[in-house]
Design an enzyme around this catalytic site. Structure first.
Site, mmCIF file in Angstrom:
data_model
loop_
_atom_site.group_PDB
_atom_site.id
_atom_site.type_symbol
_atom_site.label_atom_id
_atom_site.label_comp_id
_atom_site.label_asym_id
_atom_site.label_seq_id
_atom_site.Cartn_x
_atom_site.Cartn_y
_atom_site.Cartn_z
ATOM 1 N N SER A 183 -71.624 29.916 -12.057
ATOM 2 C CA SER A 183 -70.765 29.807 -13.231
ATOM 3 C C SER A 183 -71.375 28.763 -14.155
ATOM 4 C CB SER A 183 -69.370 29.389 -12.769
ATOM 5 O OG SER A 183 -68.563 29.106 -13.871
ATOM 6 N N LYS B 72 -71.987 34.042 -14.464
ATOM 7 C CA LYS B 72 -70.735 33.989 -15.221
ATOM 8 C C LYS B 72 -70.900 32.950 -16.302
ATOM 9 C CE LYS B 72 -66.326 31.870 -14.079
ATOM 10 N NZ LYS B 72 -65.233 31.891 -13.099
ATOM 11 N N LYS C 291 -69.030 30.953 -19.643
ATOM 12 C CA LYS C 291 -67.749 30.661 -20.292
ATOM 13 C C LYS C 291 -67.876 31.073 -21.754
ATOM 14 C CE LYS C 291 -65.723 28.249 -16.878
ATOM 15 N NZ LYS C 291 -64.386 28.504 -16.322
ATOM 16 N N ASP D 225 -65.996 34.421 -18.763
ATOM 17 C CA ASP D 225 -64.698 33.807 -18.474
ATOM 18 C C ASP D 225 -64.202 33.116 -19.733
ATOM 19 O OD1 ASP D 225 -62.466 32.592 -17.462
ATOM 20 O OD2 ASP D 225 -63.514 31.334 -15.983
ATOM 21 N N GLU E 212 -62.881 37.629 -17.761
ATOM 22 C CA GLU E 212 -61.908 36.902 -16.955
ATOM 23 C C GLU E 212 -60.915 36.155 -17.849
ATOM 24 O OE1 GLU E 212 -63.830 34.239 -14.242
ATOM 25 O OE2 GLU E 212 -61.957 33.443 -13.467
ATOM 26 N N ASP F 174 -57.221 35.306 -13.477
ATOM 27 C CA ASP F 174 -57.417 34.074 -12.717
ATOM 28 C C ASP F 174 -56.120 33.258 -12.837
ATOM 29 O OD1 ASP F 174 -58.067 31.467 -11.923
ATOM 30 O OD2 ASP F 174 -59.898 31.308 -13.079
ATOM 31 N N LYS G 20 -58.300 32.111 -6.029
ATOM 32 C CA LYS G 20 -58.636 30.711 -5.743
ATOM 33 C C LYS G 20 -57.601 30.211 -4.750
ATOM 34 C CE LYS G 20 -60.895 29.536 -10.087
ATOM 35 N NZ LYS G 20 -60.697 29.027 -11.467
ATOM 36 N N GLY H 295 -64.287 29.332 -8.035
ATOM 37 C CA GLY H 295 -64.641 27.968 -7.657
ATOM 38 C C GLY H 295 -63.966 26.938 -8.541
#
Ligand SMILES: [Mg+2]
Length: 368
Positions: A136, A162, A164, A189, A214, A239, A263, A291
């Site tokens: 990530s 991944k 952001k 994400d 996400e 999420d 998570k 994570g």
């Protein structure tokens, strides 16, 4: 089993690079470690994934300490427990505070597996001997910086990237990534950075063949996400919106997502994680494990959970060296060609290093 002593530690560990959120950047990761000791002197370990600021959800290191000290530890200390599934029942009268609850529950699961002499993965019913590692990557100063990072992690063998995204750091960035890495398994994400007003922009992301987007919309929403999923081809993954089995059931019924990121801390523990995993499997939704910049203890729990068969997509679980100069477990979590070997020793399968833990401990308290 009976927990006759619990040691709660507040740690501060410096990460290799700063982590940027909507609250700003931080490089010192503060978190709680809980060591639960049973009547035979065995120790089980749990990690709170709450951050020191409430940017991800409402819990913080401090609110977790309060919940643990004043409610959760007194509720469980010296109580006879025959299976870790009972922990969520013991805590059920306390609303939310899932990360605090999960800290205790994770330690009880570790202890339970150690008492049985089996790995935590086996205790949960997991079969995999290795799991795929994903990475990530936060928002960078420049697109070039991001491309360089992706290149490095791709060479290390990570199975999916991944990144952001947020308004202003989305279409242009993804276009550059796709130009340079047309084939790399890629997801974005958004951490709730968009609303339905941005629907045209979110539709435009379909061209990048993302594995998923996400949590594009509000952190407490499942209704708008259902509307969005009908409009876009890219699978929506939830999420922040999913705190429980019940949330997952409702999201699936509404069609709010095609994938769920589990998570452990967010949903209150491994037992609830497993229930959500099973529910998603029944409905044909793949899941993956998210994570929270965990130390080795939390990372070990994530690895064990990911051995369940519906964890089809690579998660956020990377090697220890992705975040830390030195982790608090031995051996450290190592990624080889994009894979992490699942330890087969009893419990979490990694040894906590008491010297290193002591070095990073700011404060601790014992409960008997
Ligand atoms: Mg996320």
């Amino acid at each position: 089993m009976k927990l006759t002593k619990i040691i709660l530690r507040h740690l501060k560990m410096r990460m290799k690079s700063p982590f940027t959120t909507s609250f700003g950047s931080f490089q010192d990761k503060e978190f709680l470690l809980l060591e639960a000791i049973d009547d035979n002197g065995l120790s089980g370990w749990g990690e709170s994934v709450a951050f020191h600021i409430p940017w991800y959800n409402e819990e913080t290191v401090k609110t977790n300490w309060h919940m643990l000290e004043d409610f959760l530890i007194p509720a469980i200390l010296n109580k006879e427990i025959s299976h870790p599934d009972e922990v969520s029942d013991i805590f059920s009268y306390i609303r939310k505070n899932n990360m605090a609850k999960s800290t205790v529950e994770g330690a009880v699961w570790d202890l339970y597996a150690k008492e049985k002499g089996i790995s935590l993965a086996a205790a949960l019913g997991g079969q995999k001997e290795e799991i795929e590692a994903g990475i990530s990557i936060g928002i960078q100063e420049t697109v070039e910086d991001l491309l360089r990072l992706i290149d490095g992690y791709a060479n290390e063998g990570y199975k999916r990237m991944k990144i952001k995204i947020k308004p202003g750091w989305d279409v242009k960035v993804l276009r550059e990534i796709r130009k340079r890495f047309p084939e790399v398994p890629l997801m974005a994400d958004a951490n709730s950075a968009y609303t339905l007003e941005d629907i045209d922009l979110l539709k435009a992301l379909d061209e990048f063949d993302l594995m998923m987007i996400e949590q594009p919309l509000a952190s407490d929403d499942i209704v708008d996400h259902a509307r969005l999923q009908k409009e876009i081809k890219t699978p929506v993954c939830l999420d922040e919106s999913i705190h429980s089995y019940e949330d997952a059931r409702k999201a699936i019924e509404l069609g709010s997502c095609k994938i769920i990121n589990i998570k452990i801390g967010r949903v209150g523990g491994l037992t609830e994680s497993k229930r959500i995993h099973n529910l998603c499997r029944e409905h044909g939704l793949p899941v993956w494990c998210g994570g929270m910049l965990e130390s080795g203890i939390g990372r070990a729990h994530n690895i064990a959970l990911t051995t369940l068969d519906n964890f089809i997509l690579p998660g956020d679980t990377a090697g220890s060296s992705r975040y830390w100069e030195r982790d608090i477990i031995e051996p450290e979590v190592v990624v080889e060609n994009g894979w992490i070997k699942v330890p087969d020793k009893p419990g979490i399968g990694y040894e906590p290093n008491y010297d290193t833990i002591k070095e990073f401990t700011v404060f601790e308290k014992s409960f008997t």
